[in-house]
Enzyme design. Sequence first.
Site, PDB file in Angstrom:
ATOM      1  N   ARG A 110       0.818  -1.249  -0.074  1.00  0.00           N
ATOM      2  CA  ARG A 110       0.147  -0.056  -0.036  1.00  0.00           C
ATOM      3  C   ARG A 110       0.688   1.328   0.176  1.00  0.00           C
ATOM      4  NH1 ARG A 110      -3.255  -3.066   3.981  1.00  0.00           N
ATOM      5  NH2 ARG A 110      -5.123  -3.627   2.710  1.00  0.00           N
ATOM      6  N   LYS A 166       3.688  11.856 -10.659  1.00  0.00           N
ATOM      7  CA  LYS A 166       3.001  11.162 -11.317  1.00  0.00           C
ATOM      8  C   LYS A 166       3.429   9.674 -11.799  1.00  0.00           C
ATOM      9  CE  LYS A 166       0.027  14.389 -13.930  1.00  0.00           C
ATOM     10  NZ  LYS A 166      -0.267  15.076 -15.316  1.00  0.00           N
ATOM     11  N   GLU A 179      10.165  18.531 -24.128  1.00  0.00           N
ATOM     12  CA  GLU A 179       9.514  18.888 -22.483  1.00  0.00           C
ATOM     13  C   GLU A 179      10.118  20.330 -22.039  1.00  0.00           C
ATOM     14  OE1 GLU A 179       7.067  17.292 -21.438  1.00  0.00           O
ATOM     15  OE2 GLU A 179       7.019  15.382 -21.993  1.00  0.00           O
ATOM     16  N   LYS A 188       8.448  23.540 -12.730  1.00  0.00           N
ATOM     17  CA  LYS A 188       7.717  22.382 -12.381  1.00  0.00           C
ATOM     18  C   LYS A 188       7.228  22.341 -10.755  1.00  0.00           C
ATOM     19  CE  LYS A 188       6.144  17.921 -13.469  1.00  0.00           C
ATOM     20  NZ  LYS A 188       6.163  16.699 -14.128  1.00  0.00           N
ATOM     21  N   GLU A 197      -3.355  18.016  -9.956  1.00  0.00           N
ATOM     22  CA  GLU A 197      -3.833  18.732 -11.342  1.00  0.00           C
ATOM     23  C   GLU A 197      -5.388  18.768 -11.182  1.00  0.00           C
ATOM     24  OE1 GLU A 197      -2.101  16.587 -14.808  1.00  0.00           O
ATOM     25  OE2 GLU A 197      -4.030  17.303 -15.706  1.00  0.00           O
ATOM     26  N   ARG A 233      -1.664  22.631 -12.617  1.00  0.00           N
ATOM     27  CA  ARG A 233      -0.728  21.700 -13.439  1.00  0.00           C
ATOM     28  C   ARG A 233      -1.104  21.047 -14.732  1.00  0.00           C
ATOM     29  NH1 ARG A 233       1.776  16.361 -10.142  1.00  0.00           N
ATOM     30  NH2 ARG A 233       2.861  15.613 -12.027  1.00  0.00           N
ATOM     31  N   ASN A 263       0.466  20.013 -19.632  1.00  0.00           N
ATOM     32  CA  ASN A 263       0.005  18.900 -20.511  1.00  0.00           C
ATOM     33  C   ASN A 263       0.069  19.697 -21.941  1.00  0.00           C
ATOM     34  OD1 ASN A 263      -0.550  17.177 -18.731  1.00  0.00           O
ATOM     35  ND2 ASN A 263      -2.702  17.653 -18.318  1.00  0.00           N
ATOM     36  N   HIS A 290       0.654  17.508 -25.454  1.00  0.00           N
ATOM     37  CA  HIS A 290       0.475  16.346 -25.191  1.00  0.00           C
ATOM     38  C   HIS A 290      -0.915  15.639 -25.414  1.00  0.00           C
ATOM     39  CE1 HIS A 290       4.080  16.943 -22.601  1.00  0.00           C
ATOM     40  NE2 HIS A 290       3.962  15.709 -22.317  1.00  0.00           N
ATOM     41  N   HIS A 302      -0.086  12.761 -27.458  1.00  0.00           N
ATOM     42  CA  HIS A 302      -0.493  11.207 -26.980  1.00  0.00           C
ATOM     43  C   HIS A 302      -1.290  10.580 -28.083  1.00  0.00           C
ATOM     44  CE1 HIS A 302       0.025  11.809 -22.223  1.00  0.00           C
ATOM     45  NE2 HIS A 302       1.039  11.451 -22.983  1.00  0.00           N
ATOM     46  N   HIS A 357       7.892   9.512 -27.416  1.00  0.00           N
ATOM     47  CA  HIS A 357       7.074  10.351 -26.591  1.00  0.00           C
ATOM     48  C   HIS A 357       7.545  12.062 -27.131  1.00  0.00           C
ATOM     49  CE1 HIS A 357       4.351  12.009 -23.624  1.00  0.00           C
ATOM     50  NE2 HIS A 357       5.461  12.879 -23.404  1.00  0.00           N
TER      51      HIS A 357
HETATM   52  N1  GLY Z   1       4.187  15.538 -17.169  1.00  0.00           N
HETATM   53  C1  GLY Z   1       3.195  16.558 -16.582  1.00  0.00           C
HETATM   54  C2  GLY Z   1       2.918  16.621 -15.186  1.00  0.00           C
HETATM   55  O1  GLY Z   1       3.490  15.881 -14.469  1.00  0.00           O
HETATM   56  O2  GLY Z   1       2.067  17.118 -14.726  1.00  0.00           O
END
Ligand code: GLY
Length: 389
Positions: free
Chosen positions: A145, A167, A209, A251, A261, A265, A269, A272, A276, A288
Site C-alpha cells: 500500500r 505522477k 519537454e 515544475k 492537477e 498543473r 500537458n 500532449h 499522446h 514520446h
Molecule cells: N508531465 C506533466 C505532469 O507531470 O503534470
Amino acid sequence: VGFVAEESALTDGNCTRDSSVEKFEIVFPGLPHKHCFVQYGRGLFERAAEFASSLVSGRARAVIVSDETIASYYGERLLSNLNKCNLSTELIIFPPGESNKTWETLGAVLRGLVEAKVGRDGFLIALGGGVTGDIGGLAAALHCRGIDWMQLPTTTLAMADSALGGKTAVNLAGGKNLAGAFHQPAAVFADLDTLATLPLRHFRAGLAEVVKTAVMLDGELFSQLESSPLELLEQDNSRLERALLACARLKAGVVTRDEREAGERALLNAGHTIGHALEAAASGLLLHGEAVAVGLVLECRLAEWITGFPPAGTQRMINLLQAIGLPTIPPEGIDAGRLAGLLGLDKKARRGMVRFALPADIGKPHVSGREYTSPVEIDKVMSLLGRMF
Ligand code: GLY
C-alpha cells in the site's frame, strides 16, 4: 513560493570530485510529511546511495528498478554503492521502451519486490527515464500500500519533466497512462553525467519537454533556447544544465501549488493532448518527445484560433524545434480518422470535446478565470488539423 532554492558545492569526504550541485526542496502544503529533496548537477550519481541509505531505517531492504539498457550502464555501480552504505538491495530489470510500460511489467516488478522481501519500511529507487519512473513509482505506490522511493533520472525527458511531481502510471490497451497514482518520491537526484549514455534521438526528444515548459511558463527561457539551440545538444554545456534546472524549478512551483492537477498543473500537458494521440496513431514510429514536438506545433495552431496566440509564435516554435532536430509535422501515413478516435480517448475528453492547455503567447498560458484548459470539439480540431495531413 513553496520551495526553497539553494546553491551549493558538495565538498564532503565521500565525494570523488567537487561538484556544483543545485538543491531545492518541494514542499506540498497538503502533505506535511512528504517533502521531496531535489538535486541537479554532476557527479551526483555516486552520492545517491548515501542519501537513499540515510532515508531508510535499520534492516529495511531496497530495490533498484531499471530497464535492461540503463541497468547495464549503471546498475552494478549503484548496487555496489548501496551495499557499501549497508543498504541491502536487489536489482529488478525489465525490457526497455514505452511498449513495455504495461500492466504485465508492473506485475513482474511487484513480484520482484515480494521476492526481494521488501517490507513496508523498504525503499525503491527508479533508475532511468520516463518509463522507468512511471513503472517504478507505481510499483512503490502499490507495494504494501505504498513504500518510499526516489528517482534517479537518466534522460533529458525525465530531468526536464517526468521525474518530478509524483505522477506514476502504466499504459492500458485503451490508452496511455490510464492506470496510475500520484505518489511523490522522497528525492530526485539528476546527475547530468548520466546523459552521456543517452542516444542522440532520445536526447533531442526529451528537449521537447523543455520547449513545452518554456512556451507555457517562461518566455525568457524560450528566448534563451532560441538564441543557441545547438548548445542544448552539447552534453557538457552549462546551457543544457541551466535549461533542465529551470524546468525542474518551474515544475516544482506548479506541483507545489497543484499537486493533483485540479487546475494549474494541467498547463504542463501542453502539446500532449495531440501528442499522446499521435504517439499511439504512429504505432511506435515516434518517441514520446517527438510526438509532443509535433503536438506543440499543432496545438500552437489551435491556440491561434482559440486564444489569439500570434502566428509568429507558432513560427518561433517551429524554428526552435527544427533547430533542435525535432519533427514539426506528423509522419506520413497517419490516419486522420484514427487520430480523431484517439483524441476521444484522452483522459480529459467528454462528449466529443477535448480539453487543451494552450499558450496565449510565448511564455504565457491561456487561463480563463480558474480554467487552465480550453474545451474544443474533436470535429473542429480535426477540421483544423485536416489541412496539415
Ligand atoms: N508531465 C506533466 C505532469 O507531470 O503534470
